[in-house]
Design a protein around this motif. Sequence first.
Motif, mmCIF file in Angstrom:
data_model
loop_
_atom_site.group_PDB
_atom_site.id
_atom_site.type_symbol
_atom_site.label_atom_id
_atom_site.label_comp_id
_atom_site.label_asym_id
_atom_site.label_seq_id
_atom_site.Cartn_x
_atom_site.Cartn_y
_atom_site.Cartn_z
ATOM 1 N N ASP A 74 0.812 -1.216 0.000
ATOM 2 C CA ASP A 74 0.000 0.000 0.000
ATOM 3 C C ASP A 74 0.844 1.263 0.000
ATOM 4 N N ASN A 75 2.066 1.189 0.524
ATOM 5 C CA ASN A 75 2.889 2.396 0.661
ATOM 6 C C ASN A 75 3.903 2.583 -0.466
ATOM 7 N N TYR A 76 3.943 1.650 -1.398
ATOM 8 C CA TYR A 76 4.815 1.806 -2.560
ATOM 9 C C TYR A 76 4.006 2.364 -3.732
ATOM 10 N N PHE A 77 4.670 3.143 -4.581
ATOM 11 C CA PHE A 77 4.039 3.691 -5.780
ATOM 12 C C PHE A 77 3.996 2.585 -6.837
ATOM 13 N N LYS A 78 2.804 2.242 -7.277
ATOM 14 C CA LYS A 78 2.618 1.099 -8.180
ATOM 15 C C LYS A 78 2.210 1.601 -9.560
ATOM 16 N N PHE A 79 2.909 1.132 -10.588
ATOM 17 C CA PHE A 79 2.577 1.583 -11.937
ATOM 18 C C PHE A 79 2.795 0.459 -12.948
ATOM 19 N N ALA A 80 2.153 0.628 -14.086
ATOM 20 C CA ALA A 80 2.271 -0.314 -15.198
ATOM 21 C C ALA A 80 1.932 0.439 -16.471
ATOM 22 N N PHE A 81 2.239 -0.181 -17.603
ATOM 23 C CA PHE A 81 1.791 0.328 -18.896
ATOM 24 C C PHE A 81 0.750 -0.624 -19.462
ATOM 25 N N VAL A 82 -0.248 -0.046 -20.135
ATOM 26 C CA VAL A 82 -1.289 -0.829 -20.787
ATOM 27 C C VAL A 82 -1.378 -0.393 -22.244
ATOM 28 N N ARG A 83 -2.151 -1.177 -23.017
ATOM 29 C CA ARG A 83 -2.160 -0.967 -24.471
ATOM 30 C C ARG A 83 -3.552 -1.247 -25.022
ATOM 31 N N ASN A 84 -3.922 -0.515 -26.051
ATOM 32 C CA ASN A 84 -5.151 -0.774 -26.786
ATOM 33 C C ASN A 84 -5.237 -2.273 -27.085
ATOM 34 N N PRO A 85 -6.284 -2.963 -26.602
ATOM 35 C CA PRO A 85 -6.337 -4.418 -26.788
ATOM 36 C C PRO A 85 -6.328 -4.873 -28.249
ATOM 37 N N PHE A 86 -6.904 -4.082 -29.150
ATOM 38 C CA PHE A 86 -6.853 -4.446 -30.569
ATOM 39 C C PHE A 86 -5.402 -4.483 -31.056
ATOM 40 N N ASP A 87 -4.645 -3.465 -30.696
ATOM 41 C CA ASP A 87 -3.247 -3.360 -31.103
ATOM 42 C C ASP A 87 -2.410 -4.449 -30.434
ATOM 43 N N ARG A 88 -2.664 -4.685 -29.167
ATOM 44 C CA ARG A 88 -1.893 -5.684 -28.423
ATOM 45 C C ARG A 88 -2.106 -7.083 -29.002
ATOM 46 N N PHE A 89 -3.331 -7.402 -29.417
ATOM 47 C CA PHE A 89 -3.585 -8.721 -29.975
ATOM 48 C C PHE A 89 -2.848 -8.911 -31.303
ATOM 49 N N VAL A 90 -2.798 -7.887 -32.129
ATOM 50 C CA VAL A 90 -2.015 -7.970 -33.369
ATOM 51 C C VAL A 90 -0.547 -8.213 -33.042
ATOM 52 N N SER A 91 -0.026 -7.495 -32.062
ATOM 53 C CA SER A 91 1.366 -7.675 -31.661
ATOM 54 C C SER A 91 1.612 -9.092 -31.162
ATOM 55 N N TYR A 92 0.676 -9.619 -30.400
ATOM 56 C CA TYR A 92 0.798 -10.992 -29.914
ATOM 57 C C TYR A 92 0.863 -11.977 -31.076
ATOM 58 N N CYS A 93 -0.036 -11.834 -32.038
ATOM 59 C CA CYS A 93 -0.076 -12.755 -33.175
ATOM 60 C C CYS A 93 1.205 -12.673 -33.994
ATOM 61 N N ALA A 94 1.701 -11.469 -34.220
ATOM 62 C CA ALA A 94 2.948 -11.313 -34.965
ATOM 63 C C ALA A 94 4.116 -11.943 -34.220
ATOM 64 N N PHE A 95 4.144 -11.755 -32.918
ATOM 65 C CA PHE A 95 5.226 -12.303 -32.103
ATOM 66 C C PHE A 95 5.200 -13.830 -32.097
ATOM 67 N N MET A 96 4.022 -14.414 -31.921
ATOM 68 C CA MET A 96 3.914 -15.855 -31.781
ATOM 69 C C MET A 96 4.159 -16.609 -33.087
ATOM 70 N N SER A 97 4.015 -15.931 -34.210
ATOM 71 C CA SER A 97 4.230 -16.601 -35.502
ATOM 72 C C SER A 97 5.531 -16.167 -36.162
ATOM 73 N N ARG A 98 6.435 -15.569 -35.366
ATOM 74 C CA ARG A 98 7.656 -15.024 -35.963
ATOM 75 C C ARG A 98 8.537 -16.101 -36.585
ATOM 76 N N GLN A 99 8.441 -17.340 -36.124
ATOM 77 C CA GLN A 99 9.242 -18.424 -36.701
ATOM 78 C C GLN A 99 8.593 -19.023 -37.936
ATOM 79 N N THR A 100 7.266 -19.122 -37.938
ATOM 80 C CA THR A 100 6.557 -19.777 -39.050
ATOM 81 C C THR A 100 6.139 -18.809 -40.142
ATOM 82 N N GLY A 101 5.951 -17.530 -39.805
ATOM 83 C CA GLY A 101 5.480 -16.553 -40.780
ATOM 84 C C GLY A 101 3.992 -16.647 -41.070
ATOM 85 N N SER A 102 3.241 -17.413 -40.276
ATOM 86 C CA SER A 102 1.813 -17.622 -40.543
ATOM 87 C C SER A 102 1.019 -16.324 -40.513
ATOM 88 N N PHE A 103 1.314 -15.466 -39.566
ATOM 89 C CA PHE A 103 0.601 -14.196 -39.470
ATOM 90 C C PHE A 103 0.927 -13.297 -40.654
#
Length: 214
Positions: A74-103
Motif C-alpha cells: 500500500d505504501n509503494y508507488f505502483k505503476f504499469a503500462f497498458v495498451r489498446n487491446p486491438f493493437d496488443r492482440f495484433v502484436s501478440y499474433c505477430a510475435f507468436m508466428s515469428r518463426q513460421t510466418g503464418s501471421f
Amino acid sequence: MIISRHRRFIFFAVPKTGTHSVRRALRPHLAEDDLEQVGLFVQKRFPFPELNAIGHGHLSVRQVHPVLGAETFDNYFKFAFVRNPFDRFVSYCAFMSRQTGSFEVAPQAFMRHIVRDAPPWQHVLFRPQHEMLVDAAGRVAMDMLGRVENMQADYDRICGHIGIPSTKLEQVNASRHRPYMEYYDDELRSLVARMYARDFELLGYDADGHADTR
C-alpha cells in the motif's frame, strides 16, 4: 517486475506493452538491494520462493500482495503500462508466428484461428491485461497507468513521481507489423472486443480502441 526498496515503487510488467524498454530505462537507477524478476534478455529472480518458482517477470497484484504484505504494497508507488487491446492482440499474433510466418502470410486467418479455435488462455502473453493489475476485489490497484499510445510522456510523468531523471525509451523486442487497424474487419473486431471486454472496461479504452485520457 521491479520492486525498488530504495525509491519505494513497484513496476508491474504487463506483457506486450514495452516492458523491456521500461526495465532498461529503470535499471541504472536501482539500488543494490532493489529486486527484479525477469526471464528474457536478463535472468533475474526474486528471493521469495513462491514468486521465484513462477519463472517469469509478469507477476500480478494478486500474486505479489500476499508476499509483500499490505503495509509495503500500500505504501509503494505502483505503476504499469497498458495498451489498446486491438493493437496488443495484433502484436501478440505477430510475435507468436515469428518463426513460421503464418501471421505475415495470412494475418486474418491466423487471428481467427487464435480467437476461435485455439485461444491459449494458459499463456501469460495472451491473457487479459487487467488480470495482472486488479486486487482481490477486482479493482485496478495501480497508482498510475501509463499507455503505450503515449509512452514517452507517461514514462516522463512516472519518473517525476519516483524521483529519477527521465531518458528516451529505446525500442526493445518489438514485433514487426503494420498499423493494427489494417488487420481488422467487423467480425474480427467483434471477436477481439468480446475476448478482452474487461480490459476495455477497466483500462479506459472505448469500442474503437481509443484511450480515455480524462
